[in-house]
Design a protein around this motif. Structure first.
Motif, PDB file in Angstrom:
ATOM      1  N   VAL A  69      -9.386  17.980  61.126  1.00 55.28           N
ATOM      2  CA  VAL A  69      -9.608  18.901  60.008  1.00 55.28           C
ATOM      3  C   VAL A  69      -8.760  18.497  58.810  1.00 55.28           C
ATOM      4  CG1 VAL A  69      -9.386  21.308  59.260  1.00 55.28           C
ATOM      5  CG2 VAL A  69     -10.396  20.777  61.486  1.00 55.28           C
ATOM      6  N   GLN A  70      -7.536  18.039  59.043  1.00 62.35           N
ATOM      7  CA  GLN A  70      -6.694  17.558  57.947  1.00 62.35           C
ATOM      8  C   GLN A  70      -7.341  16.356  57.272  1.00 62.35           C
ATOM      9  OE1 GLN A  70      -3.656  18.904  56.621  1.00 62.35           O
ATOM     10  NE2 GLN A  70      -4.449  17.551  55.035  1.00 62.35           N
ATOM     11  N   GLY A  71      -7.911  15.462  58.051  1.00 67.69           N
ATOM     12  CA  GLY A  71      -8.593  14.296  57.489  1.00 67.69           C
ATOM     13  C   GLY A  71      -9.748  14.708  56.592  1.00 67.69           C
ATOM     14  N   TRP A  72     -10.493  15.748  56.999  1.00 70.22           N
ATOM     15  CA  TRP A  72     -11.576  16.261  56.161  1.00 70.22           C
ATOM     16  C   TRP A  72     -11.000  16.851  54.876  1.00 70.22           C
ATOM     17  CZ3 TRP A  72     -13.004  21.121  54.379  1.00 70.22           C
ATOM     18  CH2 TRP A  72     -14.285  21.197  53.818  1.00 70.22           C
ATOM     19  N   CYS A  73      -9.951  17.648  54.996  1.00 65.97           N
ATOM     20  CA  CYS A  73      -9.320  18.257  53.812  1.00 65.97           C
ATOM     21  C   CYS A  73      -8.824  17.198  52.835  1.00 65.97           C
ATOM     22  CB  CYS A  73      -8.150  19.152  54.222  1.00 65.97           C
ATOM     23  SG  CYS A  73      -8.621  20.717  54.964  1.00 65.97           S
ATOM     24  N   ASN A 106     -15.358  22.137  43.901  1.00 62.49           N
ATOM     25  CA  ASN A 106     -15.323  23.132  44.973  1.00 62.49           C
ATOM     26  C   ASN A 106     -14.224  24.154  44.730  1.00 62.49           C
ATOM     27  OD1 ASN A 106     -17.345  21.862  46.828  1.00 62.49           O
ATOM     28  ND2 ASN A 106     -15.902  20.178  46.661  1.00 62.49           N
ATOM     29  N   SER A 107     -14.490  25.368  45.148  1.00 65.70           N
ATOM     30  CA  SER A 107     -13.516  26.444  44.999  1.00 65.70           C
ATOM     31  C   SER A 107     -12.528  26.503  46.153  1.00 65.70           C
ATOM     32  CB  SER A 107     -14.237  27.796  44.889  1.00 65.70           C
ATOM     33  OG  SER A 107     -15.068  27.811  43.759  1.00 65.70           O
ATOM     34  N   PHE A 108     -12.934  26.043  47.337  1.00 63.00           N
ATOM     35  CA  PHE A 108     -12.068  26.219  48.505  1.00 63.00           C
ATOM     36  C   PHE A 108     -10.768  25.451  48.350  1.00 63.00           C
ATOM     37  CE2 PHE A 108     -15.232  22.985  49.709  1.00 63.00           C
ATOM     38  CZ  PHE A 108     -14.431  21.918  50.076  1.00 63.00           C
ATOM     39  N   ARG A 109      -9.699  26.121  48.736  1.00 65.58           N
ATOM     40  CA  ARG A 109      -8.356  25.543  48.712  1.00 65.58           C
ATOM     41  C   ARG A 109      -7.697  25.681  50.081  1.00 65.58           C
ATOM     42  NH1 ARG A 109     -10.345  23.693  44.988  1.00 65.58           N
ATOM     43  NH2 ARG A 109      -9.964  24.040  42.802  1.00 65.58           N
ATOM     44  N   ASP A 110      -7.854  26.857  50.661  1.00 61.38           N
ATOM     45  CA  ASP A 110      -7.177  27.165  51.926  1.00 61.38           C
ATOM     46  C   ASP A 110      -8.138  26.985  53.096  1.00 61.38           C
ATOM     47  OD1 ASP A 110      -5.103  27.848  50.268  1.00 61.38           O
ATOM     48  OD2 ASP A 110      -5.379  30.006  50.493  1.00 61.38           O
ATOM     49  N   VAL A 111      -7.710  26.174  54.055  1.00 62.75           N
ATOM     50  CA  VAL A 111      -8.519  25.899  55.235  1.00 62.75           C
ATOM     51  C   VAL A 111      -7.702  26.276  56.467  1.00 62.75           C
ATOM     52  CG1 VAL A 111      -9.720  24.102  56.547  1.00 62.75           C
ATOM     53  CG2 VAL A 111      -9.722  24.029  54.029  1.00 62.75           C
ATOM     54  N   TYR A 112      -8.356  26.974  57.385  1.00 64.12           N
ATOM     55  CA  TYR A 112      -7.712  27.409  58.621  1.00 64.12           C
ATOM     56  C   TYR A 112      -8.437  26.795  59.814  1.00 64.12           C
ATOM     57  CZ  TYR A 112      -5.228  30.776  55.783  1.00 64.12           C
ATOM     58  OH  TYR A 112      -4.413  31.354  54.833  1.00 64.12           O
TER      59      TYR A 112
END
Length: 179
Positions: free
Chosen positions: A136-140, A110-116
């Motif tokens: 959301v942190q748990g998903w990250c 996956n390319s995603f790094r930054d999650v808001y």
């Protein structure tokens, strides 16, 4: 230019968290980024059935709904933004179901790094959003290199439309512009 995917999970059209999601998207777009905007309520979303076919075959989910077209967009995004109303001190059920349905991405590069996270809560205290941050942190934590880079705690927003009269939309716009 970054690829940004903004996911609004509120079931209420024009709800407070949707206002923040739209402003985040506008800020990112105005900063020159490519933005894909998703309303979870429009996906006819089904619950994950835990069959794990996606992980065994490295394919998309076996369920047929609005998720099919999103896997590649999310996989190749640089930035993800999740917007949710806070229900019982966590993300709404619609966002939790959406996150569960991203299971096919677990075995991919996956390319995603930054999650808001953009969360709105009726309570006035910032702690009301803590459970949503944890979710959301748990998903990250399940994805290499993905991390929560920013959280907007839109607290004290009980009635539909209250966000528009607050400072939160401007904060969401600025956050989107800095991705």
């Amino acid at each position: 230019m970054k690829k940004v995917v903004v996911i609004s999970s509120t079931p209420r059209k024009g709800g407070n968290s949707e206002v923040l999601a739209q402003q985040f998207a506008a800020g990112a777009r105005d900063a020159g980024h490519e933005v894909t905007y998703v309303n979870v309520r429009d996906l006819n979303l089904k619950f994950c059935i835990g069959c794990m076919v996606c992980q065994k075959t490295h394919s998309d989910c076996v369920l047929s709904d609005g998720m099919k077209d999103l896997y590649a967009k999310i996989q190749h995004a640089d930035v993800l933004a999740f917007a949710t109303p806070v229900y019982y001190y966590s993300v709404c059920g619609q966002l939790k179901t959406f996150l569960d349905r991203l299971n096919p991405l677990y075995v991919r590069e996956n390319s995603f790094r930054d999650v808001y996270l953009l969360a709105t809560a009726a309570e006035d205290e910032d702690f009301a959003v803590d459970g949503s941050v944890t979710a959301v942190q748990g998903w990250c934590d399940c994805f290499d290199n993905a991390a929560v880079k920013g959280v907007l705690r839109g607290v004290g927003l009980n009635e539909k439309g209250e966000a528009e009269a607050s400072a939160y939309p401007q904060k969401a716009y600025e956050m989107g512009g800095k991705v």
